[in-house]
Scaffold this motif. Structure first.
Motif, mmCIF file in Angstrom:
data_model
loop_
_atom_site.group_PDB
_atom_site.id
_atom_site.type_symbol
_atom_site.label_atom_id
_atom_site.label_comp_id
_atom_site.label_asym_id
_atom_site.label_seq_id
_atom_site.Cartn_x
_atom_site.Cartn_y
_atom_site.Cartn_z
ATOM 1 N N TYR A 65 8.836 11.778 -2.258
ATOM 2 C CA TYR A 65 8.153 10.654 -1.906
ATOM 3 C C TYR A 65 7.219 10.720 -0.512
ATOM 4 N N ALA A 66 7.123 12.032 -0.382
ATOM 5 C CA ALA A 66 6.258 12.239 0.840
ATOM 6 C C ALA A 66 4.770 11.945 0.785
ATOM 7 N N LYS A 114 4.100 9.137 -0.866
ATOM 8 C CA LYS A 114 4.240 7.637 -1.182
ATOM 9 C C LYS A 114 4.575 6.904 0.038
ATOM 10 N N ILE A 115 5.061 7.282 0.916
ATOM 11 C CA ILE A 115 5.662 6.523 2.047
ATOM 12 C C ILE A 115 4.413 5.581 2.800
ATOM 13 N N ASP A 116 3.521 6.259 3.013
ATOM 14 C CA ASP A 116 2.029 5.381 3.500
ATOM 15 C C ASP A 116 1.574 4.411 2.378
ATOM 16 N N TYR A 130 2.941 3.003 0.169
ATOM 17 C CA TYR A 130 3.867 1.947 -0.429
ATOM 18 C C TYR A 130 4.687 1.198 0.673
ATOM 19 N N ARG A 131 3.887 1.145 1.949
ATOM 20 C CA ARG A 131 4.489 0.551 3.022
ATOM 21 C C ARG A 131 4.368 -0.812 2.933
ATOM 22 N N ASP A 132 5.901 -1.590 2.708
ATOM 23 C CA ASP A 132 6.025 -2.933 2.442
ATOM 24 C C ASP A 132 5.411 -3.378 1.051
ATOM 25 N N LYS A 133 5.204 -2.453 0.248
ATOM 26 C CA LYS A 133 4.518 -2.773 -1.234
ATOM 27 C C LYS A 133 5.434 -2.049 -2.201
ATOM 28 N N ARG A 134 5.987 -2.996 -3.201
ATOM 29 C CA ARG A 134 6.959 -2.585 -4.035
ATOM 30 C C ARG A 134 6.169 -1.146 -4.785
ATOM 31 N N TYR A 135 7.239 -0.227 -4.952
ATOM 32 C CA TYR A 135 6.911 0.960 -5.731
ATOM 33 C C TYR A 135 7.744 1.028 -7.070
#
Lengths: 240, 589
Positions: free
Chosen positions: A217-218, A220-222, A224-229
């Motif tokens: 997830y390196a 995807k962290i930013d 999907y911040r507070d956003k559902r993945y």
């Protein structure tokens, strides 16, 4: 063999042979009928055709009924056994872990304090064997002579609740410890990678939104911040 | 009859972080080193791979990398007047086994202790008076200072590629780091890991209350990094499976990845796995170990390995057990307070909380222990203990280590655990919960100790270590205070709901709490108060150097591995620069 046991064995054979085809066929009443599959030659020699690795027919009936009560079918997932949780439990109890691998088993055996942890001489396999005997004996005593798997759905729920709360007094067996082990094994089966037999079609992962593998997830962290993945879960087998 | 083998310069017992560091430093100094590891070899190329590692059942539930309790375990009781019983499968703590030891499956939080932690009895005496320390609290100053260890902390951080934010660089405070940390000579080798949403909210709330949030230091490289051994580490993938597992990205530090590969190509180094050391042969008159006895677990054959230097670097329990079995040093007696071997067993007093934020999306499966934010305002002597009725403390952290589905689904306690309603509840709360922890100190107590069990034996017939331990009034009071501060921060985060998890009165060996066990072969200024001197050299056997957290006199409010690694380098330096020239006691009693 009693008629009851014979019926139960035939029914379980159906589970093994037909797989999920009988998804909705879990009996809600003791009198629920075995599957209509005609007795095959194999059925005449049940010891050879037992579809489970280690569980006896009586044990399997208990486990199926228990996991279907712990994990009932609803819009979020099929029932525990339809997700493979009974198969999972059977395989786990038949595994090295079930046989007490990496477990200190020398005596003397004392009950000890709860703080001292598990102190029985039994392997997990033996613990479940003894626990199911005790649970069924308690069930027969309290529910008109019926084993747990023969109870109506409401009674199964009541019976497990009584075990969970420690209100069901098993004969010479720690009721609550048995329930907690059962619950923990059922949950492991529901949520483990499907490679172990449970969590079929990754239903449990879909239910909670766990994406499974590869879990890198390196990048995807930013994003999907507070956003559902959301991702279609993948399991070990999907990469094999 | 054991087969006597050819003499070697040094034998290393247990190849975890300490054993690997000592093996490396001693071979560099020209010594021939044999490492005896009782477990299996664990080679990253075979074992630290995908898809293998993404198996929560195998690693986190069935404990693939942990010690085999059918061979060896410990017994446990809460108090000296109880009968100890064997821990039949480890639960509260999970020592590892095989090459890498516990250094494979750790969460990799790599802290330094506070400068005041190293002289805690003196500091408490200076600040609160000698009478303020209860007689039963058997804490003592370390015989080594923060300043002495600092270069070795730095070295170990570079070996592991630690990611973090300096708070005190050569005395200059740096915003965003931990202002309470001791001065560091150099910055962390890597920038901090990315912070997760929950911990970021925690950091903002903590700052609003006047506390000092910072990213936790973690031995997981945030970017590709080449360590001083020339080994290239990968960047963290935020896979959420760190705990109890290895790392396929070579981002999380382990002996296996960060140092053992160099040893494998070193001609002066020999690794023997499944070599179970059963006894140190001790020459009491010469005050030295002449050889070690081990069993090859593949064949059952027994061997005697003579060695010039013996590095004892197994886990806390094994280290203490070897000394007691060999009769090295006086066993501790809690009734008189005399003796030292087995004294000052300490644990980590962790207590935590969960908070739930309905409607938020934390993607908790994207995780790494380093995504967490901590405050250190209530650790050690970072706050005034006047009138509080306890000593010690711990860092407070909002964690984001990952949430694998079997063990990582937090749910409010009043939700059903199964059946109708449970599925909705676990699906509802899984993605919007965040966890907290307090890494509480344990200040040694007279009644908490280890000795040999009179009844139970291991697979090779040796008495098991018997652990007598319970939580103390001091530690409960400390924890209530620190957890109370945590609750204040959680309230400021405004969750839908939250739950504080205080520790039960009695320590219990189930469920999992922490693998931070310390003490038993403690270090100190003289043989009356310690087993080893400031260089980890046994007072009673000058060629025996005992490594690991078993030498901690007590346990501060931090994870132990950072200090364990620093002490290994510190000890190795003393051996190679002093002991080799003149073998004998490095400190005169």
């Amino acid at each position: 063999m009693t008629d009851d046991a014979l019926q139960r064995r035939t029914f379980l054979l159906g589970v093994g042979l037909a797989g999920t085809a009988i998804a909705t066929g879990i009996p809600q009443e003791a009198e629920a009928q075995p599957q209509p599959a005609a007795p095959s030659p194999a059925a005449a020699a049940p010891a050879d055709t037992e579809p489970f690795v280690t569980l006896t027919a009586t044990e399997a009936a208990f486990i199926v009924a228990a996991v279907d009560t712990l994990i009932p079918a609803d819009e979020l997932s099929p029932s525990g056994s339809d997700c493979g949780v009974a198969v999972f439990i059977d395989r786990q109890l038949g595994s090295a872990w079930g046989g007490g691998a990496k477990m200190y088993r020398a005596g003397p055996f004392h009950k000890g304090k709860p703080e001292q942890g598990y102190q029985l001489a039994l392997t997990p396999r033996e613990f479940f064997a003894a626990g199911i005997v005790a649970a069924n004996a308690w069930s027969r005593k309290n529910f008109g002579g019926k084993d747990f798997d023969r109870l109506a759905v409401g009674d199964r729920v009541a019976a497990l609740k009584a075990m969970e709360d420690g209100k069901a007094a098993f004969d010479n067996f720690d009721t609550r410890a048995f329930f907690n082990q059962l619950l923990s094994l059922a949950m492991a089966g529901f949520f483990a990678d499907p490679i172990y037999g449970g969590n079929r079609d990754k239903v449990a992962w879909k239910m909670i939104g766990f994406p499974g593998l590869p879990a890198t997830y390196a990048d995807k962290i930013d994003a999907y911040r507070d956003k559902r993945y959301v991702a279609e879960p993948q399991s070990i087998a999907d990469f094999s | 009859m054991a087969t006597r083998l050819k003499d070697v310069d040094a034998v290393v017992i247990g190849l975890g972080f300490s054993g690997a560091i000592l093996s490396r430093e001693l071979t560099k100094a020209g010594l021939n080193v044999v490492a005896l590891e009782r477990g299996a070899d664990r080679n990253p190329a075979d074992e630290f791979t995908l898809t293998r590692l993404r198996d929560e059942l195998r690693y986190a539930v069935r404990l693939e990398l942990m010690q085999d309790n059918s061979i060896d375990t410990i017994t446990f009781r809460n108090a000296p007047d109880e009968v100890a019983l064997p821990i039949r499968r480890f639960g509260a703590f999970l020592p590892g086994e095989g090459v890498g030891g516990t250094g494979i499956h750790w969460g990799a939080l790599q802290w330094r202790f506070l400068p005041t932690d190293f002289r805690i009895r003196s500091v408490l005496t200076e600040r609160y008076g000698a009478k303020a320390i209860p007689d039963t609290m058997t804490i003592q100053d370390w015989p080594v200072s923060y300043d002495e260890l600092e270069p070795h902390y730095d070295r170990f951080e570079k070996l592991c590629g630690v990611s973090g934010q300096a708070g005190n660089l050569r005395g200059k405070l740096i915003s965003g780091g931990n202002p309470f940390e001791g001065p560091r000579s150099e910055d962390y080798p890597n920038k901090p890991i990315k912070t997760a949403v929950g911990p970021a909210m925690f950091g903002a709330a903590a700052a609003s209350l006047g506390y000092h949030p910072f990213p936790v230091p973690v031995a997981t490289s945030s970017a590709p990094y080449v360590n001083p051994e020339g080994i290239t580490l990968g960047a963290c993938e935020y896979c959420g499976h760190c705990n109890r597992t290895a790392c396929e990205a070579n981002a999380k530090a382990s002996p296996n990845v960060n140092i053992v590969p160099v040893l494998r190509t070193e001609p002066k180094f020999e690794l023997r796995t499944r070599a179970f050391v059963t006894r140190l042969n001790y020459d009491r008159n010469a005050k030295r170990i002449t050889s070690v006895l081990y069993t090859d677990m593949r064949t059952g054959e027994e061997y005697e390995q003579p060695a010039g230097i013996v590095i004892l670097s197994s886990f806390v329990f094994g280290n203490t057990q070897q000394l007691l079995l060999a009769g090295i040093g006086e066993p501790y007696d809690p009734s008189s307070g005399n003796g030292v071997v087995g004294k000052n067993y300490c644990y980590q007093f962790e207590a935590g909380a969960n908070a739930f934020f309905e409607g938020r999306e934390f993607n908790p499966f994207m995780g790494a222990p380093g995504m967490s934010i901590a405050i250190d305002d209530f650790n050690g002597e970072n706050f005034d203990h006047s009138g509080l009725g306890f000593f010690g403390g711990g860092y407070i952290v909002c964690t984001n280590a990952g949430a694998p589905p079997i063990g990582g689904r937090a749910m409010p306690k009043d939700e059903p655990r199964w059946g109708v309603g449970w599925k909705q509840a676990t699906a509802k709360w899984y993605r919007c919960s965040t966890g907290f922890n307090t890494q509480g100190s344990v200040y040694a107590h007279r009644d908490n100790f280890m000795d040999l069990d009179p009844t139970y034996k291991d697979a090779l017939g040796r008495p098991l270590i018997r652990l007598t331990y319970n939580a103390t009034d001091n530690d409960h009071a400390m924890s209530r205070h620190v957890v109370g501060k945590l609750e204040g921060v959680i309230k400021a985060m405004n969750p839908t709901r939250y739950e504080m998890h205080y520790r039960p009165k009695n320590f219990t060996v189930v469920p999992y709490q922490s693998t931070h066990n310390t003490g038993g072969t403690i270090m100190g200024a003289d043989p009356n108060s310690s087993v080893v001197n400031r260089y980890l050299q046994a007072w009673d056997a000058h060629n025996l150097f005992v490594q690991g957290a078993s030498v901690f006199p007590q346990q501060p409010g931090y994870n132990p591995t950072g200090t364990l690694g620093a002490l290994a380098y510190w000890s190795a330096k003393a051996i190679t620069e002093q002991y080799l020239k003149n073998p004998g006691p490095l400190v005169h009693a």
